[in-house]
Write a protein that holds these residues in place. Structure first.
Motif, short mmCIF file in Angstrom:
data_model
loop_
_atom_site.label_atom_id
_atom_site.label_comp_id
_atom_site.label_asym_id
_atom_site.label_seq_id
_atom_site.Cartn_x
_atom_site.Cartn_y
_atom_site.Cartn_z
N GLY A 24 0.81 -1.11 -0.04
CA GLY A 24 0.14 0.12 -0.05
C GLY A 24 0.89 1.09 -0.01
N PHE A 25 2.30 1.27 -0.01
CA PHE A 25 3.00 2.30 0.08
C PHE A 25 3.59 2.40 -1.41
CE2 PHE A 25 2.93 0.77 4.10
CZ PHE A 25 2.53 1.97 4.92
N ARG A 26 4.03 3.74 -2.04
CA ARG A 26 4.60 4.06 -3.01
C ARG A 26 5.95 4.46 -2.93
NH1 ARG A 26 1.00 7.26 -7.18
NH2 ARG A 26 0.33 4.96 -7.46
N ILE A 27 6.78 3.62 -3.68
CA ILE A 27 8.44 3.93 -3.39
C ILE A 27 8.92 4.20 -4.78
CG2 ILE A 27 10.45 2.68 -2.56
CD1 ILE A 27 8.98 0.86 -1.13
N ASP A 107 5.33 7.95 -1.31
CA ASP A 107 5.55 7.71 0.43
C ASP A 107 7.05 7.82 0.87
OD1 ASP A 107 2.62 7.47 1.12
OD2 ASP A 107 3.05 5.52 -0.13
N ILE A 108 7.84 7.03 -0.02
CA ILE A 108 9.39 6.72 0.40
C ILE A 108 10.26 6.83 -0.89
CG2 ILE A 108 10.84 5.06 1.02
CD1 ILE A 108 8.69 3.51 2.67
N VAL A 109 11.35 7.50 -0.52
CA VAL A 109 12.57 7.69 -1.77
C VAL A 109 13.91 6.96 -1.12
CG1 VAL A 109 13.76 9.17 -2.94
CG2 VAL A 109 11.34 9.79 -2.60
N LEU A 110 14.32 5.92 -1.98
CA LEU A 110 15.42 5.42 -1.41
C LEU A 110 16.58 5.66 -2.60
CD1 LEU A 110 14.05 1.51 -0.97
CD2 LEU A 110 14.67 3.61 0.83
N ALA A 131 7.30 12.91 1.03
CA ALA A 131 7.92 11.51 1.28
C ALA A 131 9.18 11.41 2.25
CB ALA A 131 8.33 10.86 -0.17
N MET A 132 9.24 10.18 3.11
CA MET A 132 10.24 10.01 3.70
C MET A 132 11.39 9.72 2.74
SD MET A 132 11.88 9.88 6.62
CE MET A 132 10.43 9.70 8.06
N ILE A 133 12.68 10.11 2.97
CA ILE A 133 13.84 9.95 2.13
C ILE A 133 15.02 9.16 2.89
CG2 ILE A 133 15.34 10.83 0.51
CD1 ILE A 133 13.68 13.33 0.67
N TYR A 134 15.39 8.13 2.23
CA TYR A 134 16.39 7.33 2.95
C TYR A 134 17.64 7.07 2.08
CZ TYR A 134 12.72 5.76 6.38
OH TYR A 134 11.67 5.63 7.17
N TYR A 226 9.23 2.04 8.41
CA TYR A 226 8.32 3.13 8.02
C TYR A 226 7.09 2.50 8.41
CZ TYR A 226 5.99 6.11 4.71
OH TYR A 226 4.98 7.13 4.28
N ASN A 227 6.26 3.48 8.95
CA ASN A 227 4.90 3.40 9.31
C ASN A 227 4.55 2.10 10.16
OD1 ASN A 227 2.40 4.52 9.50
ND2 ASN A 227 1.76 3.40 7.73
N GLY A 228 5.63 1.65 10.92
CA GLY A 228 5.53 0.30 11.43
C GLY A 228 5.35 -0.93 10.70
N THR A 229 5.42 -0.63 9.30
CA THR A 229 5.11 -1.73 8.38
C THR A 229 6.36 -2.26 7.65
OG1 THR A 229 2.98 -0.86 7.82
CG2 THR A 229 3.77 -2.37 6.39
#
Length: 709
Positions: A24-27, A107-110, A131-134, A226-229
């Motif tokens: 359910g998350f877009r990376i 949601d996330i960027v790697l 988004a959260m960036i790692y 991330y988000n406990g998931t």
């Protein structure tokens, strides 16, 4: 899960880019910029290399324009000249179609390497992006320095051309684009004409600062939840200092994002592939072995000469030999980690050093605009040693706005360096030799090419490391304009740029040009042994790999192929999932051993929660009151045992063998003053009687036959 490849990239400096949906998350995987596209622009003109005059341009246009049916004029295709390049402040080409996505949905960027972060400020300066960036700490810092240097070099264009009057540059207007030669027009617009909107004005120093503040840095193998998931970890890829591969663990899927990797590196930590074992799915994103190779070469007459050869693809037979001979893990590891790669790379650097020394001996200077930090550090060591062995006292300059910060940073990241470099730290030696060279006044660092201190110290011949490898901006432009007419001088380039187009503004070129391809990823012969060792259930490969005859029976792994700008739906690999049991809930359980099976069952009431990528059952606010809870029955009723137990209570019962019942069902009749019928099937037992007392007795007997919790 869904995967969409936004760009296949273009080598070391332009890594691939993907968009992935999982749990359910877009990376977003990587956010690079295609800096090789800068070659369509003309560098800053100088007195020695001015732009073509307007009169000459008009004469060329009149002699080479052709009227089309629509009344517009377009240049007849001919050999490109310097006047054909765009004389304007450059824009920068981002990943295709990324601007079409709703940034608020990411949601996330790697980020796997410093090259993959260069386009990130284009996103972070948008207010919709959250988004959260790692990225690893090393990638974050090196990427920041690269972006700051890019902004500094670009400022020279702003100073020369002045600020744009509008957000839409003059050169991007259709009537201007229509006048461009076909090759340049395709670089700007793409074959389908949709890439024009990928060009953006460069970000500012403030944008870079804001971007870096939003990047969450990770150490080696450090967990980020991330988000406990999703549990996200970074492991070394060996490509560059801080470059990484990623593992993503979710409740129902364990995924590895495999970027361009190098098994053995002379400066960065080696490819840590052992930690990637056991992944359910591998997204293989190393396109380096699919590109054509360019061998190291030098032309005696001083012009650029490239020797191009197609990549030798490993055939199915050769792969099967690898698979048959690799009987155990040790042999597989030997086939992966060999000294061939490191020795080949060392030979290339040794050849570059020998060419540099020969040029210096001939009175010429050497210009090295290579953009790889690790290669620069190794060349500094080898060239300095070669000069010492030849008894040559030639100054080495590094001219960059971030030269001092970059070299200083390489001395404080031992966890991302190879074992040999780490051993130097423990023995008290410097990680790299540049500190010794600076202290010995053999290496000099300057921020700008027109620095007064540099002009005071300047002497030729010399060896200069300076950006940028596109040959369009930075100190390299001024130095190349100075030396391009000297046949004793040497220019060292790497793959990733069209050399003919890059050198176009500096022709005629008397300067010698040396171009080489440095290792940028996993060699094609090692892909199959690697997958054999990792043993994934499913591998996602680029569509181009279909032509490589890769065996599709590697440890029973399945293969899916993805294409650029097409969405791939990945099937689920797990129908069920495991859940942990909270300690407080475990103490509330009242297990009961079953009579029919060797197990114990207990009823529970709890809440299903997700934490650290795993499901957990925790105690609910209202515990179960077992004294008022009806039993749940487990197992099947044995008719013979039931009849025996009923007879013991004085209830006469028998099996009706002539009655009409469903398949696998049984009817038991009870005769006497009180009658009843018991229908037994695999899923239920039905008691039919008019007497409540008899029904209660039968129910009690049936309950004694079954297990209840």
């Amino acid at each position: 899960m869904k995967l969409r490849c936004l760009s296949k990239g273009g080598g070391f400096h332009f890594p691939p880019c993907h968009m992935m949906n999982i749990c359910g998350f877009r990376i977003l995987l990587e956010c690079p910029v295609d800096l090789s596209a800068l070659t369509i622009f003309s560098p800053i003109p100088t007195h020695s290399h001015p732009n073509p005059t307007a009169e000459n341009s008009d004469q060329d246009e009149k002699s080479s324009n052709l009227a089309s049916g629509s009344g517009k004029k377009r240049k007849i295709e001919k050999t490109l000249e310097a006047a054909d390049l765009i004389s304007a402040e450059p824009c920068y080409k981002t990943v295709g179609n990324l601007h079409l996505w709703d940034l608020s949905s990411i949601d996330i960027v790697l980020i796997s390497s410093a090259m993959g972060i260069l386009g990130l400020p284009f996103l972070t300066r948008n207010s919709k992006f959250s988004a959260m960036i790692y990225a690893t700490e090393a990638t974050r810092r090196l990427g920041q320095l690269m972006m700051e240097d890019l902004v500094s070099m670009h400022a020279e264009f702003v100073k020369f051309y002045g600020p744009e009057d509008s957000c839409f540059p003059q050169w991007m207007k259709l009537e201007e684009l229509d006048m461009l030669p076909l090759s340049l027009r395709e670089t700007v617009m793409g074959e389908d004409g949709m890439e024009l909107w990928n060009w953006q004005a460069l970000y500012s120093a403030g944008d870079v600062k804001d971007c870096i503040q939003k990047v969450h840095p990770l150490n080696y193998a450090e967990e980020a939840c991330y988000n406990g998931t999703l549990i996200i970890k970074a492991f070394s890829s060996g490509l560059e200092i801080g470059a990484s591969n990623w593992t993503i663990r979710g409740p129902r899927r364990n995924l590895t994002y495999l970027s361009s990797s190098i098994f053995e590196s002379a400066h960065a930590m080696d490819f840590d592939y052992h930690t990637l074992q056991g992944s359910d799915l591998i997204l293989f994103s190393d396109f380096s072995s699919l590109h054509k190779t360019i061998s190291v070469s030098k032309n005696a007459d001083g012009t650029a000469k490239l020797i191009k050869s197609a990549v030798k693809c490993s055939t199915s037979s050769s792969c099967s030999v690898l698979r048959d001979t690799a009987n155990n893990g040790e042999e597989v590891v030997k086939s992966l980690v060999s000294t061939d790669e490191s020795s080949e790379e060392l030979d290339k650097l040794t050849f570059i050093c020998s060419c540099a020394v020969n040029s210096v001996k001939g009175g010429g200077s050497v210009l090295i605009p290579i953009g790889r930090l690790g290669t620069i550090l190794q060349l500094l060591e080898q060239i300095s040693l070669s000069l010492e062995s030849s008894n040559l006292k030639v100054p080495i300059f590094i001219i960059s706005s971030v030269a001092e910060e970059t070299l200083a940073f390489t001395n404080i990241v031992p966890e991302w360096l190879c074992k040999k470099r780490q051993e130097r730290l423990f023995s008290g030696d410097a990680l790299f030799r540049h500190s010794e060279l600076i202290n010995g006044k053999k290496l000099h660092l300057f921020s700008f090419v027109h620095s007064p201190d540099l002009l005071t110290m300047w002497q030729e011949p010399c060896i200069v490391f300076s950006p940028h490898w596109s040959l369009r901006l930075g100190p390299v432009v001024h130095l190349l304009q100075r030396w391009c007419g000297d046949h004793n001088c040497l220019l060292v380039l790497e793959q990733g740029v069209d050399v003919d187009l890059a050198l176009l503004p500096f022709k005629p070129m008397a300067m010698k040009v040396l171009q080489c391809q440095l290792l940028s990823g996993i060699k094609i012969q090692k892909v199959q042994p690697l997958l054999e060792m990792l043993q994934p259930k499913l591998v996602l490969l680029p569509e181009d790999w279909r032509l490589q005859h890769l065996a599709t029976n590697i440890n029973s792994s399945s293969f899916l192929y993805y294409s650029e700008n097409e969405t791939l739906r990945v099937p689920s690999l797990m129908d069920d999932f495991e859940a942990g049991l909270g300690t407080d809930l475990a103490f509330q359980l009242q297990p009961r051993r079953m009579q029919q099976e060797n197990m114990a069952l207990a009823r529970l009431k709890g809440e299903l929660r997700l934490s650290l990528g795993k499901h957990f059952l925790v105690s609910s606010k209202e515990p179960i009151d077992y004294s008022h809870t009806q039993l749940l029955y487990w197992g099947t009723v044995d008719p013979n045992r039931l009849i025996t137990d009923l007879n013991k209570k004085g209830i006469k019962a028998f099996v009706d063998k002539d009655g009409s019942v469903a398949e696998n069902a049984c009817l038991i009749h009870i005769d006497g003053t009180k009658r009843a019928i018991i229908e037994i099937s695999s899923t239920r037992t039905v008691i039919s009687t008019a007497d409540e007392t008899l029904a209660a007795d039968i129910f009690e007997t049936v309950s004694g036959v079954l297990d209840g919790i």
